[in-house]
Design a protein around this motif. Sequence first.
Motif, PDB file in Angstrom:
ATOM      1  N   ALA A 138      -7.775  -1.190  -1.266  1.00 32.46           N
ATOM      2  CA  ALA A 138      -7.118  -2.289  -0.564  1.00 32.46           C
ATOM      3  C   ALA A 138      -8.166  -3.317  -0.152  1.00 32.46           C
ATOM      4  O   ALA A 138      -9.131  -2.976   0.534  1.00 32.46           O
ATOM      5  CB  ALA A 138      -6.373  -1.769   0.665  1.00 32.46           C
ATOM      6  N   PHE A 154       0.807  -1.216   0.000  1.00 31.65           N
ATOM      7  CA  PHE A 154       0.000   0.000   0.000  1.00 31.65           C
ATOM      8  C   PHE A 154       0.844   1.271   0.000  1.00 31.65           C
ATOM      9  O   PHE A 154       0.584   2.202  -0.778  1.00 31.65           O
ATOM     10  CB  PHE A 154      -0.962   0.009   1.199  1.00 31.65           C
ATOM     11  N   ASP A 197       2.375   1.812  -3.312  1.00 36.34           N
ATOM     12  CA  ASP A 197       1.360   2.256  -4.271  1.00 36.34           C
ATOM     13  C   ASP A 197       1.053   3.745  -4.113  1.00 36.34           C
ATOM     14  O   ASP A 197       0.833   4.450  -5.104  1.00 36.34           O
ATOM     15  CB  ASP A 197       0.079   1.438  -4.105  1.00 36.34           C
ATOM     16  N   LYS A 198       1.031   4.234  -2.878  1.00 39.14           N
ATOM     17  CA  LYS A 198       0.783   5.657  -2.660  1.00 39.14           C
ATOM     18  C   LYS A 198       1.882   6.499  -3.304  1.00 39.14           C
ATOM     19  O   LYS A 198       1.595   7.516  -3.956  1.00 39.14           O
ATOM     20  CB  LYS A 198       0.700   5.961  -1.162  1.00 39.14           C
ATOM     21  N   ILE A 240      -6.895   4.487  -4.554  1.00 34.08           N
ATOM     22  CA  ILE A 240      -6.210   3.245  -4.216  1.00 34.08           C
ATOM     23  C   ILE A 240      -7.141   2.400  -3.358  1.00 34.08           C
ATOM     24  O   ILE A 240      -7.635   2.858  -2.327  1.00 34.08           O
ATOM     25  CB  ILE A 240      -4.894   3.512  -3.479  1.00 34.08           C
ATOM     26  N   SER A 299      -4.646  -2.446  -4.872  1.00 34.93           N
ATOM     27  CA  SER A 299      -3.425  -2.687  -4.120  1.00 34.93           C
ATOM     28  C   SER A 299      -3.419  -4.067  -3.478  1.00 34.93           C
ATOM     29  O   SER A 299      -4.441  -4.543  -2.974  1.00 34.93           O
ATOM     30  CB  SER A 299      -3.274  -1.610  -3.035  1.00 34.93           C
ATOM     31  N   ASP A 326      -3.715  -5.234   3.559  1.00 37.15           N
ATOM     32  CA  ASP A 326      -4.547  -4.216   4.199  1.00 37.15           C
ATOM     33  C   ASP A 326      -5.981  -4.320   3.696  1.00 37.15           C
ATOM     34  O   ASP A 326      -6.224  -4.485   2.502  1.00 37.15           O
ATOM     35  CB  ASP A 326      -3.995  -2.822   3.882  1.00 37.15           C
TER      36      ASP A 326
END
Length: 566
Positions: free
Chosen positions: A322, A284, A287-288, A320, A302, A307
């Motif tokens: 999760a 995560f 990815d951010k 995004i 993600s 998460d």
Amino acid sequence: MISRRDFLQASVAASAIIGASGFGRWGRLAAQQALTQDQLLQFDTYGNVSLIHVTDIHAQLKPIYFREPSVNLGVGPNKGEVPHITGADFRKLYGIDDGSASHYALSSGDFSALAQGYGKMGGLDRVATVINAIRADRPDAILLDGGDTWHGSMTCYETQGQDMVNVMNLLKPDAMTFHWEFTLGSDRVREIVQDLPFAAMGQNIFDAEWDEPSEDFKPYEFFERGGVKVAVIGQAFPYMPIANPGWMFPEYSFGIRDAHMQDMVNEVRGMGAELVVCLSHNGFDVDKKMAANVTGIDVILSGHTHDALPEPVLVGETIIVASGSNGKFVSRVDLDVRDGRMMGFRHKLIPIFSDVITPDAEVAKAIDAERAPFKDRLEEVIGRTDDTSLLYRRGNFNGTWDDLICNALLDQRDAQIALSPGVRWGASILPGSDITREDIWNVTSMTYGKAYRSEMTGETLKLIMEDVADNLFNPDPYYQQGGDMVRVGGIGYKIDITKPIGERISDLTLLATGEAIDAATPYVVAGWASVNEDTEGPQIWDVVEDYIASQGTVSVPDNTNVVVVE
């Protein structure tokens, strides 16, 4: 005039208010008996494109218990940001009532007690029911698998992933990406991939010799859905040769490859893509950062860090999503795409309560068929947990399953110190429950599971721990290379996660004597999951089984041997 980002931010807020992005009414129901399948699947269809996301299933065909982490610390820009908020703080952030279904599904507090009421979660036959229900509502929904699928159970190990391939094919994914799959070995991965009826993707999977994109995996795939041209770009786990044995897949190199990802986004946009989705196994926080570095991605699905978030996170103009792990959740994302742009979305993280959702008959039959040759071995009871010991793995520093594994290594390998990898997969076992062989394999199954026994000096031990700590707590997400902190047995230590590499670990103590670990002294260390090709020793599942059998009933008290400064 309202900006597109403001419009998307309004989508996040509106979704939370109407319940489409949270858990709607089901999240506040007081008891499992009140839940219904219709409530779990309720969704106000929106826009013209639907995505379905599953990830990190880790070969869990059947329903399981899976406790979420109580400790998940963030550093640098991610300190105090989701997903690094847990327990009561997490529930407060999302307006989750104590004792509710969402409390049980998403956080660790009172897990054993709540599990008695809400039951197990997951099971691919239940996941299939949810996917089929979404497709009944939106027939052209795109199903995307984020990887870590062909790994994590006895049957997956024994069949070299074939059990998961066979069952997942019944779910009819449209594309997938990869991580642990590569530990089956590159030959086996290619053998499976060439017969998959859907796209196997990874824009960052390169030929190691020529440093060019591998011809074995597509960088992206196009789909025409709802009158929209959708491009899905794959992003495999970037740190394969670091976190896993590179000798198992020497033909390939990985990496984040931001510049190449930008090239792929530009390429698909140039080919007419109106919606760009990244199917990612970065983790995560990575990815951010990638969302901030690469322009033009509308949605990142993600994976890797397991998460489960009830709402998407917005970075610039990228959302995004999760979707948790181990088959506990399915994400549905509906998107409004107009004039070549994503203008809004609705999202729901759908919990797979196995006692509430009716299994899909075809998939249930297939699961039983895959397990049939191993049924007697899987179900054999090896031991039992006492009435106070919950076995779980997730958490930055400790997990009782890993404490038990370390105890087994110390005992069965006659060692002073034990090391167990901080992997995030592995089902939980409730207090006062039987421990079957399947349970042991669910937390130990891998293709390089030999339990080594060697000597290490105190200096080497500290260097190893410092290196793992930096993989977890480097303030730059691009240097966070997977997993939680290595679990230890026989020693205690202090860790200051705010310090730089080389200065985080202190006060290393040998618990048997209470003496400080000496840098020059050699110690007998047992561990498993070494990335070295020539590792020798018994398989870890046999070590743990022998230990549990010798104990009969296992007791794993709270571990207070790690002192954390944050």
